[in-house]
Design a protein around this motif. Structure first.
Motif, PDB file in Angstrom:
ATOM      1  N   LEU A 273       4.443   8.242  -5.641  1.00  0.00           N
ATOM      2  CA  LEU A 273       3.909   7.312  -4.644  1.00  0.00           C
ATOM      3  C   LEU A 273       4.791   7.337  -3.405  1.00  0.00           C
ATOM      4  O   LEU A 273       6.011   7.355  -3.508  1.00  0.00           O
ATOM      5  CB  LEU A 273       3.835   5.893  -5.199  1.00  0.00           C
ATOM      6  CG  LEU A 273       2.891   5.670  -6.370  1.00  0.00           C
ATOM      7  CD1 LEU A 273       2.977   4.220  -6.826  1.00  0.00           C
ATOM      8  CD2 LEU A 273       1.475   6.015  -6.007  1.00  0.00           C
ATOM      9  N   ARG A 274       4.183   7.353  -2.246  1.00  0.00           N
ATOM     10  CA  ARG A 274       4.921   7.371  -0.971  1.00  0.00           C
ATOM     11  C   ARG A 274       4.496   6.173  -0.132  1.00  0.00           C
ATOM     12  O   ARG A 274       3.340   5.729  -0.216  1.00  0.00           O
ATOM     13  CB  ARG A 274       4.611   8.646  -0.178  1.00  0.00           C
ATOM     14  CG  ARG A 274       4.949   9.916  -0.912  1.00  0.00           C
ATOM     15  CD  ARG A 274       6.461  10.087  -0.989  1.00  0.00           C
ATOM     16  NE  ARG A 274       6.814  11.269  -1.744  1.00  0.00           N
ATOM     17  CZ  ARG A 274       7.375  11.271  -2.936  1.00  0.00           C
ATOM     18  NH1 ARG A 274       7.662  10.145  -3.514  1.00  0.00           N
ATOM     19  NH2 ARG A 274       7.674  12.390  -3.540  1.00  0.00           N
ATOM     20  N   ARG A 275       5.411   5.677   0.673  1.00  0.00           N
ATOM     21  CA  ARG A 275       5.084   4.572   1.571  1.00  0.00           C
ATOM     22  C   ARG A 275       3.987   5.000   2.534  1.00  0.00           C
ATOM     23  O   ARG A 275       3.994   6.118   3.029  1.00  0.00           O
ATOM     24  CB  ARG A 275       6.303   4.152   2.394  1.00  0.00           C
ATOM     25  CG  ARG A 275       7.295   3.294   1.629  1.00  0.00           C
ATOM     26  CD  ARG A 275       6.617   1.977   1.358  1.00  0.00           C
ATOM     27  NE  ARG A 275       7.490   0.960   0.873  1.00  0.00           N
ATOM     28  CZ  ARG A 275       7.916  -0.046   1.615  1.00  0.00           C
ATOM     29  NH1 ARG A 275       7.626  -0.133   2.873  1.00  0.00           N
ATOM     30  NH2 ARG A 275       8.651  -0.966   1.070  1.00  0.00           N
TER      31      ARG A 275
ATOM     32  N   LEU B 202      -1.031   8.077  -2.605  1.00  0.00           N
ATOM     33  CA  LEU B 202      -1.024   8.902  -3.803  1.00  0.00           C
ATOM     34  C   LEU B 202      -1.908  10.102  -3.502  1.00  0.00           C
ATOM     35  O   LEU B 202      -3.126   9.967  -3.404  1.00  0.00           O
ATOM     36  CB  LEU B 202      -1.565   8.122  -5.002  1.00  0.00           C
ATOM     37  CG  LEU B 202      -1.729   8.901  -6.303  1.00  0.00           C
ATOM     38  CD1 LEU B 202      -0.371   9.403  -6.793  1.00  0.00           C
ATOM     39  CD2 LEU B 202      -2.375   8.030  -7.359  1.00  0.00           C
TER      40      LEU B 202
ATOM     41  N   PHE C 232       5.846   5.507 -11.176  1.00  0.00           N
ATOM     42  CA  PHE C 232       6.068   5.236  -9.756  1.00  0.00           C
ATOM     43  C   PHE C 232       6.354   6.523  -8.983  1.00  0.00           C
ATOM     44  O   PHE C 232       6.057   6.626  -7.800  1.00  0.00           O
ATOM     45  CB  PHE C 232       7.245   4.265  -9.591  1.00  0.00           C
ATOM     46  CG  PHE C 232       7.501   3.877  -8.174  1.00  0.00           C
ATOM     47  CD1 PHE C 232       6.634   3.058  -7.493  1.00  0.00           C
ATOM     48  CD2 PHE C 232       8.622   4.347  -7.509  1.00  0.00           C
ATOM     49  CE1 PHE C 232       6.862   2.703  -6.179  1.00  0.00           C
ATOM     50  CE2 PHE C 232       8.860   3.998  -6.196  1.00  0.00           C
ATOM     51  CZ  PHE C 232       7.978   3.176  -5.532  1.00  0.00           C
TER      52      PHE C 232
ATOM     53  N   THR D 233       0.842  -1.193   0.000  1.00  0.00           N
ATOM     54  CA  THR D 233       0.000   0.000   0.000  1.00  0.00           C
ATOM     55  C   THR D 233       0.875   1.240   0.000  1.00  0.00           C
ATOM     56  O   THR D 233       1.801   1.358   0.793  1.00  0.00           O
ATOM     57  CB  THR D 233      -0.928   0.008   1.229  1.00  0.00           C
ATOM     58  OG1 THR D 233      -1.724  -1.167   1.196  1.00  0.00           O
ATOM     59  CG2 THR D 233      -1.822   1.225   1.223  1.00  0.00           C
ATOM     60  N   TYR D 234       0.581   2.161  -0.907  1.00  0.00           N
ATOM     61  CA  TYR D 234       1.269   3.435  -1.017  1.00  0.00           C
ATOM     62  C   TYR D 234       0.254   4.554  -0.911  1.00  0.00           C
ATOM     63  O   TYR D 234      -0.958   4.324  -1.027  1.00  0.00           O
ATOM     64  CB  TYR D 234       1.999   3.538  -2.364  1.00  0.00           C
ATOM     65  CG  TYR D 234       3.169   2.606  -2.499  1.00  0.00           C
ATOM     66  CD1 TYR D 234       4.425   2.980  -2.052  1.00  0.00           C
ATOM     67  CD2 TYR D 234       3.021   1.355  -3.070  1.00  0.00           C
ATOM     68  CE1 TYR D 234       5.511   2.122  -2.169  1.00  0.00           C
ATOM     69  CE2 TYR D 234       4.099   0.499  -3.190  1.00  0.00           C
ATOM     70  CZ  TYR D 234       5.338   0.892  -2.743  1.00  0.00           C
ATOM     71  OH  TYR D 234       6.411   0.043  -2.863  1.00  0.00           O
TER      72      TYR D 234
ATOM     73  N   VAL E 271      -1.640   0.487 -10.287  1.00  0.00           N
ATOM     74  CA  VAL E 271      -2.157   0.627  -8.934  1.00  0.00           C
ATOM     75  C   VAL E 271      -3.672   0.518  -8.959  1.00  0.00           C
ATOM     76  O   VAL E 271      -4.315   0.846  -9.957  1.00  0.00           O
ATOM     77  CB  VAL E 271      -1.737   1.968  -8.289  1.00  0.00           C
ATOM     78  CG1 VAL E 271      -0.245   2.033  -8.091  1.00  0.00           C
ATOM     79  CG2 VAL E 271      -2.222   3.146  -9.082  1.00  0.00           C
TER      80      VAL E 271
ATOM     81  N   ALA F  16      -0.350  -1.308  -4.968  1.00  0.00           N
ATOM     82  CA  ALA F  16       0.435  -1.624  -6.160  1.00  0.00           C
ATOM     83  C   ALA F  16       0.121  -3.054  -6.581  1.00  0.00           C
ATOM     84  O   ALA F  16       0.184  -3.977  -5.783  1.00  0.00           O
ATOM     85  CB  ALA F  16       1.919  -1.474  -5.868  1.00  0.00           C
TER      86      ALA F  16
END
Length: 68
Positions: A62-64, A9, A59, A6-7, A47, A16
């Motif tokens: 996208l952040r953790r 956005l 990509f 899971t990221y 995604v 993802a």
């Protein structure tokens, strides 16, 4: 990047599904005149958005989900 992760956005959680395939430097590149191919592939991912739709996007951005 691991599929199923899971990221975030723009603050919305996305999952993802498919990651980019990093091309190896040892693979042979086709010889085509006037065509400059880079040794790596674009870093696009598929995604799944919160509404259930699937989108292919870069990509980048996208952040953790755990890192704030």
């Amino acid at each position: 990047m691991i599929p199923g992760t899971t990221y975030l956005l723009r603050g919305e959680p996305v999952v993802a599904i498919v990651a980019w395939r990093q091309q190896r430097k040892t693979e042979r590149m086709p010889r085509v005149p006037h065509l400059d191919l880079k040794p790596t592939t674009p870093r696009n991912v598929m995604v799944q958005l919160p509404d259930g739709t699937c989108v292919v996007r870069p990509f980048r951005g996208l952040r953790r989900a755990g890192a704030q």
